[in-house]
Design a protein around this motif. Sequence first.
Motif, PDB file in Angstrom:
ATOM      1  N   THR A  23     105.858  99.044  65.754  1.00 37.00           N
ATOM      2  CA  THR A  23     105.350  99.441  64.445  1.00 37.00           C
ATOM      3  C   THR A  23     104.552 100.734  64.576  1.00 37.00           C
ATOM      4  OG1 THR A  23     103.270  98.260  64.740  1.00 37.00           O
ATOM      5  CG2 THR A  23     105.115  97.006  63.794  1.00 37.00           C
ATOM      6  N   GLY A  24     104.111 101.250  63.439  1.00 37.37           N
ATOM      7  CA  GLY A  24     103.274 102.450  63.453  1.00 37.37           C
ATOM      8  C   GLY A  24     102.010 102.239  64.257  1.00 37.37           C
ATOM      9  N   ASP A  70     101.691 100.352  66.873  1.00 40.57           N
ATOM     10  CA  ASP A  70     102.079 100.435  68.285  1.00 40.57           C
ATOM     11  C   ASP A  70     102.228 101.894  68.712  1.00 40.57           C
ATOM     12  OD1 ASP A  70     102.267  97.613  68.582  1.00 40.57           O
ATOM     13  OD2 ASP A  70     104.256  97.674  67.676  1.00 40.57           O
ATOM     14  N   LEU A  71     102.832 102.703  67.842  1.00 38.24           N
ATOM     15  CA  LEU A  71     102.994 104.117  68.171  1.00 38.24           C
ATOM     16  C   LEU A  71     101.638 104.805  68.266  1.00 38.24           C
ATOM     17  CD1 LEU A  71     106.095 105.019  65.993  1.00 38.24           C
ATOM     18  CD2 LEU A  71     106.003 104.633  68.449  1.00 38.24           C
ATOM     19  N   TYR A  72     100.703 104.425  67.394  1.00 40.74           N
ATOM     20  CA  TYR A  72      99.363 104.993  67.474  1.00 40.74           C
ATOM     21  C   TYR A  72      98.699 104.596  68.794  1.00 40.74           C
ATOM     22  CZ  TYR A  72      94.414 105.783  66.818  1.00 40.74           C
ATOM     23  OH  TYR A  72      93.117 106.170  67.003  1.00 40.74           O
ATOM     24  N   ALA A  73      98.882 103.346  69.200  1.00 41.00           N
ATOM     25  CA  ALA A  73      98.298 102.892  70.468  1.00 41.00           C
ATOM     26  C   ALA A  73      98.875 103.692  71.629  1.00 41.00           C
ATOM     27  CB  ALA A  73      98.541 101.400  70.663  1.00 41.00           C
ATOM     28  N   LEU A  74     100.175 103.945  71.619  1.00 40.52           N
ATOM     29  CA  LEU A  74     100.785 104.765  72.677  1.00 40.52           C
ATOM     30  C   LEU A  74     100.232 106.186  72.640  1.00 40.52           C
ATOM     31  CD1 LEU A  74     104.518 103.628  72.544  1.00 40.52           C
ATOM     32  CD2 LEU A  74     102.834 103.129  74.320  1.00 40.52           C
ATOM     33  N   TRP A  75     100.076 106.741  71.448  1.00 42.62           N
ATOM     34  CA  TRP A  75      99.515 108.092  71.315  1.00 42.62           C
ATOM     35  C   TRP A  75      98.113 108.126  71.909  1.00 42.62           C
ATOM     36  CZ3 TRP A  75      95.042 109.712  69.019  1.00 42.62           C
ATOM     37  CH2 TRP A  75      94.857 111.087  68.937  1.00 42.62           C
ATOM     38  N   ARG A  76      97.311 107.119  71.580  1.00 40.88           N
ATOM     39  CA  ARG A  76      95.924 107.076  72.052  1.00 40.88           C
ATOM     40  C   ARG A  76      95.868 106.983  73.580  1.00 40.88           C
ATOM     41  NH1 ARG A  76      91.892 102.516  71.450  1.00 40.88           N
ATOM     42  NH2 ARG A  76      89.957 103.554  71.924  1.00 40.88           N
ATOM     43  N   ARG A 114     106.589 107.336  73.281  1.00 44.73           N
ATOM     44  CA  ARG A 114     106.178 107.344  71.875  1.00 44.73           C
ATOM     45  C   ARG A 114     107.058 108.289  71.072  1.00 44.73           C
ATOM     46  NH1 ARG A 114     103.265 111.021  69.215  1.00 44.73           N
ATOM     47  NH2 ARG A 114     102.525 111.956  71.137  1.00 44.73           N
ATOM     48  N   LEU A 115     107.312 109.471  71.607  1.00 49.14           N
ATOM     49  CA  LEU A 115     108.149 110.438  70.896  1.00 49.14           C
ATOM     50  C   LEU A 115     109.579 109.921  70.734  1.00 49.14           C
ATOM     51  CD1 LEU A 115     106.853 113.750  72.508  1.00 49.14           C
ATOM     52  CD2 LEU A 115     106.405 112.897  70.192  1.00 49.14           C
ATOM     53  N   ALA A 116     110.094 109.220  71.742  1.00 46.07           N
ATOM     54  CA  ALA A 116     111.441 108.648  71.641  1.00 46.07           C
ATOM     55  C   ALA A 116     111.491 107.590  70.543  1.00 46.07           C
ATOM     56  CB  ALA A 116     111.868 108.053  72.979  1.00 46.07           C
ATOM     57  N   TYR A 117     110.458 106.729  70.495  1.00 44.47           N
ATOM     58  CA  TYR A 117     110.403 105.731  69.416  1.00 44.47           C
ATOM     59  C   TYR A 117     110.331 106.403  68.055  1.00 44.47           C
ATOM     60  CZ  TYR A 117     109.828 101.493  72.238  1.00 44.47           C
ATOM     61  OH  TYR A 117     110.031 100.442  73.082  1.00 44.47           O
ATOM     62  N   GLU A 118     109.508 107.438  67.944  1.00 49.23           N
ATOM     63  CA  GLU A 118     109.375 108.134  66.669  1.00 49.23           C
ATOM     64  C   GLU A 118     110.699 108.766  66.246  1.00 49.23           C
ATOM     65  OE1 GLU A 118     106.171 110.931  66.995  1.00 49.23           O
ATOM     66  OE2 GLU A 118     104.653 109.362  67.017  1.00 49.23           O
ATOM     67  N   ALA A 119     111.386 109.400  67.196  1.00 48.01           N
ATOM     68  CA  ALA A 119     112.657 110.052  66.879  1.00 48.01           C
ATOM     69  C   ALA A 119     113.701 109.020  66.457  1.00 48.01           C
ATOM     70  CB  ALA A 119     113.156 110.852  68.084  1.00 48.01           C
ATOM     71  N   THR A 120     113.760 107.915  67.183  1.00 46.90           N
ATOM     72  CA  THR A 120     114.716 106.860  66.842  1.00 46.90           C
ATOM     73  C   THR A 120     114.394 106.273  65.476  1.00 46.90           C
ATOM     74  OG1 THR A 120     115.039 106.343  69.168  1.00 46.90           O
ATOM     75  CG2 THR A 120     115.665 104.641  67.590  1.00 46.90           C
ATOM     76  N   ASP A 121     113.117 106.052  65.220  1.00 51.62           N
ATOM     77  CA  ASP A 121     112.703 105.496  63.938  1.00 51.62           C
ATOM     78  C   ASP A 121     113.025 106.461  62.801  1.00 51.62           C
ATOM     79  OD1 ASP A 121     111.313 103.429  62.375  1.00 51.62           O
ATOM     80  OD2 ASP A 121     109.854 105.039  62.022  1.00 51.62           O
TER      81      ASP A 121
END
Length: 136
Positions: free
Chosen positions: A8-9, A11-17, A82-89
């Motif tokens: 989820t978003g 989770d992506l924020y946690a990876l970014w952090r 994180r970037l791969a998840y964002e791109a796929t999403d």
Amino acid sequence: MVMPEDVTGGDLYALWRVSEALLPRVADVYYDANRLVAAADGASGLTFALTMWNTLRYELQDMYAEIGGVVLDGATAVRDARLAYEATDAQAASELQALLADPWRNSNDPAIAPPAPGSEDDPGTPIPAPRRSDGS
């Protein structure tokens, strides 16, 4: 184990952090230790002790620098994930928006297209129940 469809978003924020804030701070601790050890130059007048200290100091410097580098490599790997998840999403969202805008676009694929009106798979409209004699 987290599956891509469960991300989820938040989770992506946690990876970014982790990649942008936490791991770089851990690496900074090791880099600071590296610089601190490099600045200590062994004040003893004994040649043997000074030689041993310099050997240890160089090893410590190398160790701290290497650990800091590994931590930053970890930060890069987390960032890439994180970037791969964002791109796929983003790609999946775009495909879904296109499909929702034109659901008949894939009408040749019966698994994903709505049934064509009048086809065997078309549910049509239900036949209304006859009215009972009591008017209800």
